[in-house]
Structures are given as structure tokens and as C-alpha cells.
Design a protein around this motif. Structure first.
Motif, PDB file in Angstrom:
ATOM      1  N   ASN B 287       0.813  -1.226   0.000  1.00 43.20           N
ATOM      2  CA  ASN B 287       0.000   0.000   0.000  1.00 43.20           C
ATOM      3  C   ASN B 287       0.849   1.279   0.000  1.00 43.20           C
ATOM      4  O   ASN B 287       0.717   2.123   0.896  1.00 43.20           O
ATOM      5  CB  ASN B 287      -0.965  -0.005   1.197  1.00 43.20           C
ATOM      6  N   GLY B 288       1.677   1.402  -0.986  1.00 44.47           N
ATOM      7  CA  GLY B 288       2.464   2.633  -1.159  1.00 44.47           C
ATOM      8  C   GLY B 288       3.811   2.639  -0.465  1.00 44.47           C
ATOM      9  O   GLY B 288       4.621   3.540  -0.671  1.00 44.47           O
ATOM     10  N   ARG B 289       4.055   1.623   0.373  1.00 43.96           N
ATOM     11  CA  ARG B 289       5.305   1.633   1.140  1.00 43.96           C
ATOM     12  C   ARG B 289       6.533   1.467   0.243  1.00 43.96           C
ATOM     13  O   ARG B 289       7.572   2.083   0.485  1.00 43.96           O
ATOM     14  CB  ARG B 289       5.262   0.551   2.219  1.00 43.96           C
ATOM     15  N   SER B 290       6.414   0.624  -0.796  1.00 43.06           N
ATOM     16  CA  SER B 290       7.585   0.424  -1.666  1.00 43.06           C
ATOM     17  C   SER B 290       7.900   1.715  -2.431  1.00 43.06           C
ATOM     18  O   SER B 290       9.052   2.015  -2.723  1.00 43.06           O
ATOM     19  CB  SER B 290       7.370  -0.754  -2.617  1.00 43.06           C
ATOM     20  N   LYS B 291       6.847   2.487  -2.714  1.00 37.48           N
ATOM     21  CA  LYS B 291       7.043   3.776  -3.379  1.00 37.48           C
ATOM     22  C   LYS B 291       7.769   4.736  -2.423  1.00 37.48           C
ATOM     23  O   LYS B 291       8.704   5.440  -2.818  1.00 37.48           O
ATOM     24  CB  LYS B 291       5.675   4.345  -3.763  1.00 37.48           C
ATOM     25  N   GLN B 292       7.328   4.756  -1.170  1.00 43.74           N
ATOM     26  CA  GLN B 292       7.974   5.621  -0.170  1.00 43.74           C
ATOM     27  C   GLN B 292       9.445   5.226   0.011  1.00 43.74           C
ATOM     28  O   GLN B 292      10.298   6.072   0.198  1.00 43.74           O
ATOM     29  CB  GLN B 292       7.205   5.509   1.163  1.00 43.74           C
ATOM     30  N   LEU B 293       9.700   3.922  -0.061  1.00 40.22           N
ATOM     31  CA  LEU B 293      11.080   3.422   0.076  1.00 40.22           C
ATOM     32  C   LEU B 293      11.964   3.993  -1.032  1.00 40.22           C
ATOM     33  O   LEU B 293      13.170   4.176  -0.849  1.00 40.22           O
ATOM     34  CB  LEU B 293      11.065   1.885   0.018  1.00 40.22           C
ATOM     35  N   GLY B 294      11.355   4.268  -2.171  1.00 40.88           N
ATOM     36  CA  GLY B 294      12.103   4.805  -3.308  1.00 40.88           C
ATOM     37  C   GLY B 294      12.250   6.320  -3.286  1.00 40.88           C
ATOM     38  O   GLY B 294      12.809   6.906  -4.206  1.00 40.88           O
ATOM     39  N   ARG B 295      11.716   6.970  -2.259  1.00 41.84           N
ATOM     40  CA  ARG B 295      11.872   8.431  -2.148  1.00 41.84           C
ATOM     41  C   ARG B 295      12.953   8.705  -1.108  1.00 41.84           C
ATOM     42  O   ARG B 295      12.673   8.653   0.091  1.00 41.84           O
ATOM     43  CB  ARG B 295      10.570   9.086  -1.666  1.00 41.84           C
ATOM     44  N   PRO B 296      14.178   9.014  -1.553  1.00 42.84           N
ATOM     45  CA  PRO B 296      15.283   9.174  -0.590  1.00 42.84           C
ATOM     46  C   PRO B 296      14.977  10.177   0.523  1.00 42.84           C
ATOM     47  O   PRO B 296      15.379   9.968   1.657  1.00 42.84           O
ATOM     48  CB  PRO B 296      16.445   9.653  -1.467  1.00 42.84           C
ATOM     49  N   ASP B 297      14.249  11.243   0.203  1.00 32.81           N
ATOM     50  CA  ASP B 297      13.960  12.246   1.234  1.00 32.81           C
ATOM     51  C   ASP B 297      12.950  11.766   2.270  1.00 32.81           C
ATOM     52  O   ASP B 297      12.854  12.341   3.353  1.00 32.81           O
ATOM     53  CB  ASP B 297      13.391  13.525   0.590  1.00 32.81           C
ATOM     54  N   PHE B 298      12.166  10.751   1.921  1.00 29.65           N
ATOM     55  CA  PHE B 298      11.047  10.380   2.784  1.00 29.65           C
ATOM     56  C   PHE B 298      11.081   8.943   3.294  1.00 29.65           C
ATOM     57  O   PHE B 298      10.254   8.544   4.097  1.00 29.65           O
ATOM     58  CB  PHE B 298       9.719  10.627   2.050  1.00 29.65           C
ATOM     59  N   ARG B 299      12.030   8.133   2.821  1.00 33.20           N
ATOM     60  CA  ARG B 299      12.012   6.711   3.162  1.00 33.20           C
ATOM     61  C   ARG B 299      12.206   6.456   4.655  1.00 33.20           C
ATOM     62  O   ARG B 299      11.733   5.458   5.175  1.00 33.20           O
ATOM     63  CB  ARG B 299      13.048   5.943   2.344  1.00 33.20           C
ATOM     64  N   ASN B 300      12.877   7.391   5.342  1.00 36.38           N
ATOM     65  CA  ASN B 300      13.074   7.237   6.783  1.00 36.38           C
ATOM     66  C   ASN B 300      11.767   7.130   7.558  1.00 36.38           C
ATOM     67  O   ASN B 300      11.745   6.618   8.671  1.00 36.38           O
ATOM     68  CB  ASN B 300      13.840   8.445   7.326  1.00 36.38           C
ATOM     69  N   SER B 301      10.701   7.642   6.966  1.00 26.77           N
ATOM     70  CA  SER B 301       9.400   7.581   7.645  1.00 26.77           C
ATOM     71  C   SER B 301       8.976   6.132   7.872  1.00 26.77           C
ATOM     72  O   SER B 301       8.166   5.856   8.748  1.00 26.77           O
ATOM     73  CB  SER B 301       8.339   8.314   6.819  1.00 26.77           C
ATOM     74  N   LEU B 302       9.544   5.206   7.085  1.00 29.29           N
ATOM     75  CA  LEU B 302       9.191   3.791   7.232  1.00 29.29           C
ATOM     76  C   LEU B 302       9.823   3.158   8.477  1.00 29.29           C
ATOM     77  O   LEU B 302       9.570   2.004   8.778  1.00 29.29           O
ATOM     78  CB  LEU B 302       9.595   3.004   5.973  1.00 29.29           C
ATOM     79  N   LYS B 303      10.645   3.927   9.187  1.00 27.83           N
ATOM     80  CA  LYS B 303      11.210   3.410  10.437  1.00 27.83           C
ATOM     81  C   LYS B 303      10.198   3.467  11.583  1.00 27.83           C
ATOM     82  O   LYS B 303      10.424   2.896  12.641  1.00 27.83           O
ATOM     83  CB  LYS B 303      12.429   4.254  10.838  1.00 27.83           C
ATOM     84  N   CYS B 304       9.125   4.181  11.364  1.00 24.14           N
ATOM     85  CA  CYS B 304       8.162   4.481  12.443  1.00 24.14           C
ATOM     86  C   CYS B 304       7.651   3.231  13.149  1.00 24.14           C
ATOM     87  O   CYS B 304       7.292   2.245  12.519  1.00 24.14           O
ATOM     88  CB  CYS B 304       6.980   5.243  11.857  1.00 24.14           C
ATOM     89  N   ILE B 305       7.629   3.282  14.499  1.00 23.90           N
ATOM     90  CA  ILE B 305       7.089   2.169  15.285  1.00 23.90           C
ATOM     91  C   ILE B 305       5.734   2.523  15.901  1.00 23.90           C
ATOM     92  O   ILE B 305       5.246   1.829  16.783  1.00 23.90           O
ATOM     93  CB  ILE B 305       8.085   1.686  16.372  1.00 23.90           C
ATOM     94  N   ARG B 306       5.117   3.612  15.452  1.00 23.01           N
ATOM     95  CA  ARG B 306       3.753   3.996  15.839  1.00 23.01           C
ATOM     96  C   ARG B 306       3.585   4.222  17.343  1.00 23.01           C
ATOM     97  O   ARG B 306       2.614   3.761  17.941  1.00 23.01           O
ATOM     98  CB  ARG B 306       2.739   2.938  15.371  1.00 23.01           C
ATOM     99  N   CYS B 307       4.520   4.954  17.946  1.00 22.97           N
ATOM    100  CA  CYS B 307       4.413   5.233  19.380  1.00 22.97           C
ATOM    101  C   CYS B 307       3.565   6.467  19.649  1.00 22.97           C
ATOM    102  O   CYS B 307       3.070   6.659  20.745  1.00 22.97           O
ATOM    103  CB  CYS B 307       5.802   5.419  19.988  1.00 22.97           C
TER     104      CYS B 307
END
Lengths: 193, 457
Positions: B287-307
Motif C-alpha cells: 500500500n504505497g510503502r515500496s514507493k515511499q522506500l524509493g523516495r530518498p527524502d522520505f524513506r526514513n518515515s518507514l522506520k516508524c514504530i507507531r508510538c
């Protein structure tokens, strides 16, 4: 291409350059001088009750007494009959109190590790109204890093760190003990000396 | 030209001033608890660094870790499914429901299922899901989405909950005691757990080396569901992966402390193999995560652990409420995740920030949230998704700011106008800035003029 292959291909194409996995160095983490005292104060601060115990026999006496009073009390100390692991939820629901042995305690957060073989039925520590855990005093470690080095948390089919009774603060941030799991959590620290 | 607007929704939220203050203070109280917990761990900054680096490494090798996880999970007796988007995720779940003739479903908190709109989808097929997290049950009764990923009903007061429970559970009218209300929910949901055929849960961490996964709750609802029902479906975005079980130590130390200030959640459950006779399914969602992974400026957002530490600290979130963000994941992190999924619909969200940077400072995995908010603004403007008003204003401002003489003249003119025609600036219609604010008194001279006069050589 299957969905799986498409996702994996997209990840492979878009992932950043490989970086190193850091090493979690135990030299850089807290080591309590008195982990037992820290464990007790932490667990009490999150709603657990802690008592010290000289011998497990003392507890067996208490269990016997509670059973005589007609309370639905179970202990898994001496193992259970095989069929218990498959008891349906409807049979588990009326359990008043469950006594279970834990294998490791964590001083920094008051959590106790319980493996599937210790609880026998996975629902037991959650469905019982009151949970009683027994832990040997020398099984207390400082932090989660130490705990994961001592127990293989994926050795069995299921296992859980339990820290205190179930709780919620979903109504106006007011802390209420006894959400869906056990209403109370008591821990007996067994003297091993 | 976004379809929804955070600022418009926020205007509605702040109409009730005492309530807005209460919301602000309640969340700040949670932030303070987080600070106390974080300061109690000497190696806190080291933990954040490890957490960030472990996720960095995992993302850089994610395809390998996912296949390793899948292989182990299958060997453990778990069925693994892959979903490209929310629609596929929902369809997979529907198929499992139909195949097993499932009637009764309980679900513990999973922001992914909110993201995918699972409840609405199943409702459309005539299937009802009972949310079992207390906060989620409250908002479900009220037909509202959660307003916070950790505290779903944080926008409600106990009087609201009392009224809702009176209507749906028959509790005593006017009894606002949280203890009493929680007990009523406990009794109501116990019967749902015991009778359920299917339990749906989220996943906090999936461990590549073991094929197992960890679910954290305080209430015990995930476990009550998963161990009672014959079928367990665990839904996860693919970024939940971590390499080894020992890495859980880093994340479990950070998660609850960052979220609520607790040293750990009451239950940290490690699911590895189905119990005898049980089916366990894991649905891995892109659901869009692989696309986000390909955005160097934004891929860090995928580190989120939802705290949700970034929610609780955010001055904009605290004073505008979660619903103003019109997305499943609100707050600062939601504002950098959702433009990736639908840039047009969520173009307003990166602007719902003061860029103060507090979010980045509390983030346990060191996501540069405020930097990403700023970068998203540029992407959104370049893609043409900012409103005409904002675009013209920005262009005008850039024109003036790049011309010093014009800038000085404009300042002088503005000061004169504010002195001579104060009503123009105090018109809520003409000056949107004045709508929620007091205007300062116009200074007699600019700082430049003052400096020139007072400068000692």
C-alpha cells in the motif's frame, strides 16, 4: 508476476544502499547494582503486588485452601493434563485465579517472561481474573537486552512478557486496572539460597 | 486544491475553547510522562541511535528479510499472504472469513486495518467486526474514526463515553466513573472474545530470523482474541520487520516509554506457531510503502514504530485534534506518510505544522519528521497541489523579499496603513491572520531604522 514478486521487486529496486547492522553492546546499557530491589519497586509502581517466598510449599498450601473455599483456581506448577492446552475459551472464562511460574524477570520494567509450556493453555494468563506468578529471585536481570540473551523467546509456539495487571487509560487518561486481561497481578519471589 | 483541509477542520475543533485547552493539556501530560520515562534511562540516546540504525539496515535489506521471515513463518505453520494495496488486503481477509464460514470477529488495534478501511469494507459485505481496544470500541459505537493511534478516544470526555455506553451498553445514565465504564466494557467484550471465531490483530514487530511476530497491548485484548478464536489473522505493513529477536530489546525499551511513559506495555506477546488446531495468517501489505522506500527524502518515515510521541508533543496536533487530519494516521508522522499514498487528498497535511522540530526530537527511531514536512511542502507545491491563494501569496512574498528597496517600502506602507486604518487589519473577513489572533501594535519604525539610529560605531 505474482503480487509477492511485484512487491519484492519494487523493494529491491527502491531500497537504499546496504548499511551495517549495529551491535547492541551490553557495556553501554544499564546494569543495576541491586536488580531485585529495582524489579520489586518497578513492578509495584505499575500495579503489581510482590511478596517474598521461602519455599513453594507455602504457596501450595494457599492454593489448596482457595480450592477448598470453592474458588476456581488453577496452578500449572506440576504440569497439567494434556487436554488442558486445548480447553475452549468458554471453559477458561470462569477461572478465578491462575498460578504460573515465570522464567525471567526484568528489573527496568517489571516484566516477567512466561513460555507456553509454563502457562500450558495460552489463554490462561489473560483470561483469569487474578494472575499469580512465581519467579526465582536469581532469575532477575537488569534490562531487556539481558533478558533476550538469556531466554530464547521464540523457542516455543508462544510466549509473553507480562508487566503488571491489565490496564487502560482510554477514558480521559484515567488509569483503570483490569481492562480485558487479569484484574490483579501478584508475584511471589522465591528465595533460591 | 486538496479535497479536505486540516485548517478548516481545526477551526471547527477550536470553537470550544475550554475543550481545546483540555485536549492540549491532556496530551501534554502524556508528553511529560514520556520525558520522565526517557530521562530514567541513562542510555536513552544510544537506544534511539540503535533503533534508527537497525531500521536503516533492515530497510536496506528488506526484500531479503521479508523472504526469510516468510520462509520461517511457513515452516512454523503460518500462512503468509501478500497484498499490494488496501483493497487486496481486505479481499484476502474476506476470503479467509468465507472459507471458514466465520460469523463472529473481534479485532484489536491495528492502524493498518484503519488505513485499508477494513471495517467499512466488511460492513459492506454484511460482516461486522467488533473492535476490542476500549478506546476503539468507544469510537466504533459513535461511528467515528480513532483520533490518535495510541489513544483512539482522546478527543472524548468521560461524559461523552458515559452517554455512548448508556445508549449502547445500557449503563447507568450520568455515571461518568471511568472505573465503572471500563468494567461495563470488560463484561461486554468478554462475551465477544469467548464467542469469536476469528481474531484480527496488528503486528508491532515481525522477526525475520524466527518467522514470529510481537503484539503489544496494555489491555490484553489482542491475546484474549488470538488465543480464544480458531483463526488468527495478523496484518502488517512490510516495514514492521526487524532482523533478530534480540533487537526486540531495543524497541520494547523505547516503545511504551515514548508512547505513554510506561516502562513497557503490560503484555508483549511473542507469536511463533499456531496452537493445536488453530489457523494463523499473516498478511503483508505494501500500500504505497515500496514507493515511499524509493523516495530518498522520505524513506526514513518507514522506520516508524507507531508510538505517537510526535502527536503528543506537536503544538498543532494538540490544538487541532486528530480528526482534523482526515487520515487513519494523524499527527506529524501521518503528515509525512499520507502524501505518499495520495498527494492530492493529503496536500494540506505537511502544512499543518509550525516546523518547530519537537516531533523529530522525541522520535524514538530518529525520523527527521519536521525536515520531511518541509520537503513535502516543496514537492506538493512543485506538483501544483497548493491552493491558488497560497500560491499567489507565496509568489508575492518571494517577489517582495528578494527586492530590499521594495521590502523597506512595503514595511513602511504597512505600518502607516495599520496606524491609519486599523479596522482593515481587524477585519476577520479581510485579514485571516486576525481570525484566531490579536494583532500586535504597529511599531513606529522598522528594526532596520532603529538599528541604523542606535548603532554605535
Amino acid at each position: 508476476m505474482s503480487v509477492r514478486e511485484k512487491i519484492l521487486a519494487a523493494i529491491a529496486a527502491n531500497k537504499p544502499a546496504l548499511t551495517d547492522l549495529p551491535v547492541v553492546d551490553l557495556q553501554q546499557v544499564t546494569n543495576y547494582e541491586e536488580p531485585v530491589a529495582k524489579f520489586i519497586s518497578t513492578l509495584e509502581s505499575i500495579g503489581g503486588k510482590v511478596y517474598e517466598l521461602q519455599a513453594i510449599q507455602q504457596l501450595e498450601q494457599q492454593i489448596l485452601q482457595e480450592k477448598e473455599e470453592g474458588l476456581f483456581v488453577l496452578d500449572t506448577f506440576a504440569g497439567m493434563e494434556d487436554s488442558f492446552s486445548a480447553w475452549p475459551a468458554t471453559d477458561m472464562e470462569p477461572i478465578h485465579k491462575a498460578y504460573i511460574k515465570g522464567s525471567i524477570g526484568v528489573a527496568e520494567n517489571g516484566a516477567v517472561w512466561i513460555s507456553e509450556s509454563q502457562m500450558v493453555n495460552r489463554l490462561l494468563p489473560f483470561v483469569c481474573q487474578h494472575l499469580v506468578l512465581v519467579l526465582e529471585k536469581d532469575k532477575i536481570v537488569s534490562t531487556m537486552h539481558h533478558a533476550y540473551r538469556q531466554v530464547n523467546t521464540f523457542e516455543e509456539g508462544f510466549g509473553v512478557f507480562i508487566a503488571g495487571p491489565s490496564k487502560t487509560a482510554d477514558i480521559e487518561q484515567s488509569l483503570v486496572i483490569g481492562a480485558h486481561g487479569a484484574r490483579s497481578m501478584t508475584l511471589y519471589l522465591l528465595d533460591t539460597k | 486544491m486538496s479535497t479536505a483541509s486540516h485548517s478548516k477542520a481545526a477551526v471547527a475543533f477550536i470553537k470550544d475553547e475550554p475543550r481545546t485547552d483540555w485536549h492540549d493539556e491532556t496530551l501534554w501530560f502524556v508528553r511529560e510522562k514520556r520525558d520522565k520515562a526517557a530521562h530514567g534511562v541513562a542510555e536513552w540516546e544510544q537506544l534511539r541511535e540503535w533503533a534508527s540504525q537497525i531500521k536503516e539496515h533492515t530497510l536496506s535489506n528488506l526484500d531479503k528479510y521479508l523472504t526469510a521471515f516468510e520462509e520461517k513463518a511457513i515452516a512454523n505453520g503460518i500462512t503468509v499472504h501478500w497484498a499490494a494495496d488496501g483493497k487486496e488486503h481486505n479481499e484476502i481477509i474476506l476470503e479467509i472469513i468465507r472459507k471458514n464460514s466465520i460469523q463472529r470477529i473481534v479485532k484489536s488495534k491495528s492502524m493498518l486495518t484503519e488505513e485499508c478501511g477494513l471495517n467499512e469494507y466488511l460492513h459492506g459485505k454484511g460482516i461486522e467486526v467488533v473492535d476490542t481496544d476500549l478506546g476503539e470500541r468507544i469510537v466504533q459505537f459513535r461511528d467515528e474514526p480513532p483520533s490518535h493511534i495510541v489513544l483512539p478516544a482522546i478527543h472524548l470526555k468521560k461524559e461523552d463515553v458515559s452517554e455512548t455506553f448508556h445508549r449502547h451498553l445500557g449503563t447507568e445514565k450520568g455515571n461518568n466513573d471511568p472505573q465503572y465504564l471500563t468494567e461495563a466494557a470488560r463484561q461486554h467484550l468478554r462475551s465477544k472474545f469467548i464467542e469469536s471465531d476469528l481474531a484480527i490483530t496488528g503486528v508491532n514487530f515481525a522477526v525475520a530470523e524466527t518467522g514470529g511476530f510481537v503484539v503489544c497491548t496494555n489491555e490484553g485484548n489482542a491475546d484474549m482474541g488470538a488465543h480464544a478464536a480458531a483463526v488468527h489473522i495478523a496484518c502488517m505493513g512490510f516495514e514492521k520487520m526487524i532482523p533478530k529477536a534480540e533487537h526486540l530489546s531495543v524497541y520494547l525499551r523505547l516503545l511504551a516509554r515514548s508512547a505513554t511513559g510506561q516502562p513497557i506495555t503490560t503484555y508483549s506477546s511473542h507469536f511463533h506457531k499456531p496452537r493445536k488446531g488453530q489457523q494463523v495468517h499473516v498478511v503483508i501489505v505494501d500500500n504505497g510503502r515500496s514507493k515511499q522506500l524509493g523516495r530518498p527524502d522520505f524513506r526514513n518515515s518507514l522506520k516508524c514504530i507507531r508510538c505517537a510521541a510526535c502527536f503528543n508533543t506537536c503544538p498543532v496536533y494538540r490544538r487541532s485534534g486528530g480528526h482534523s487530519y482526515h487520515t487513519a494516521v494523524a499527527g506529524p508522522i501521518g503528515s509525512i506518510l499520507t502524501p505518499n499514498i495520495d498527494m492530492k487528498a493529503n496536500a494540506d497535511l505537511p502544512f499543518a505544522s509550525t516546523l518547530c522540530g519537537s516531533c523529530s526530537n522525541v522520535c524514538p527511531v530518529k525520523i527527521d519528521i519536521h525536515q520531511q514536512l518541509w520537503k513535502w511542502r516543496q514537492v506538493i507545491a512543485a506538483e501544483g497541489y497548493v491552493s491558488a491563494g497560497k500560491k499567489t501569496g507565496m509568489k508575492g512574498m518571494a517577489f517582495v523579499l528578494s527586492r530590499p528597496a521594495l521590502y523597506r517600502f512595503s514595511g513602511k506602507a504597512a505600518r502607516w496603513f495599520m496606524q491609519v486604518f486599523p479596522f482593515l487589519f481587524r477585519s476577520k473577513k479581510m485579514n485571516p491572520w486576525y481570525r484566531q489572533r490579536e494583532m500586535p501594535k504597529p511599531p513606529a519604525q522598522s528594526f532596520r531604522d532603529w538599528y541604523k539610529k542606535n548603532k554605535t560605531a
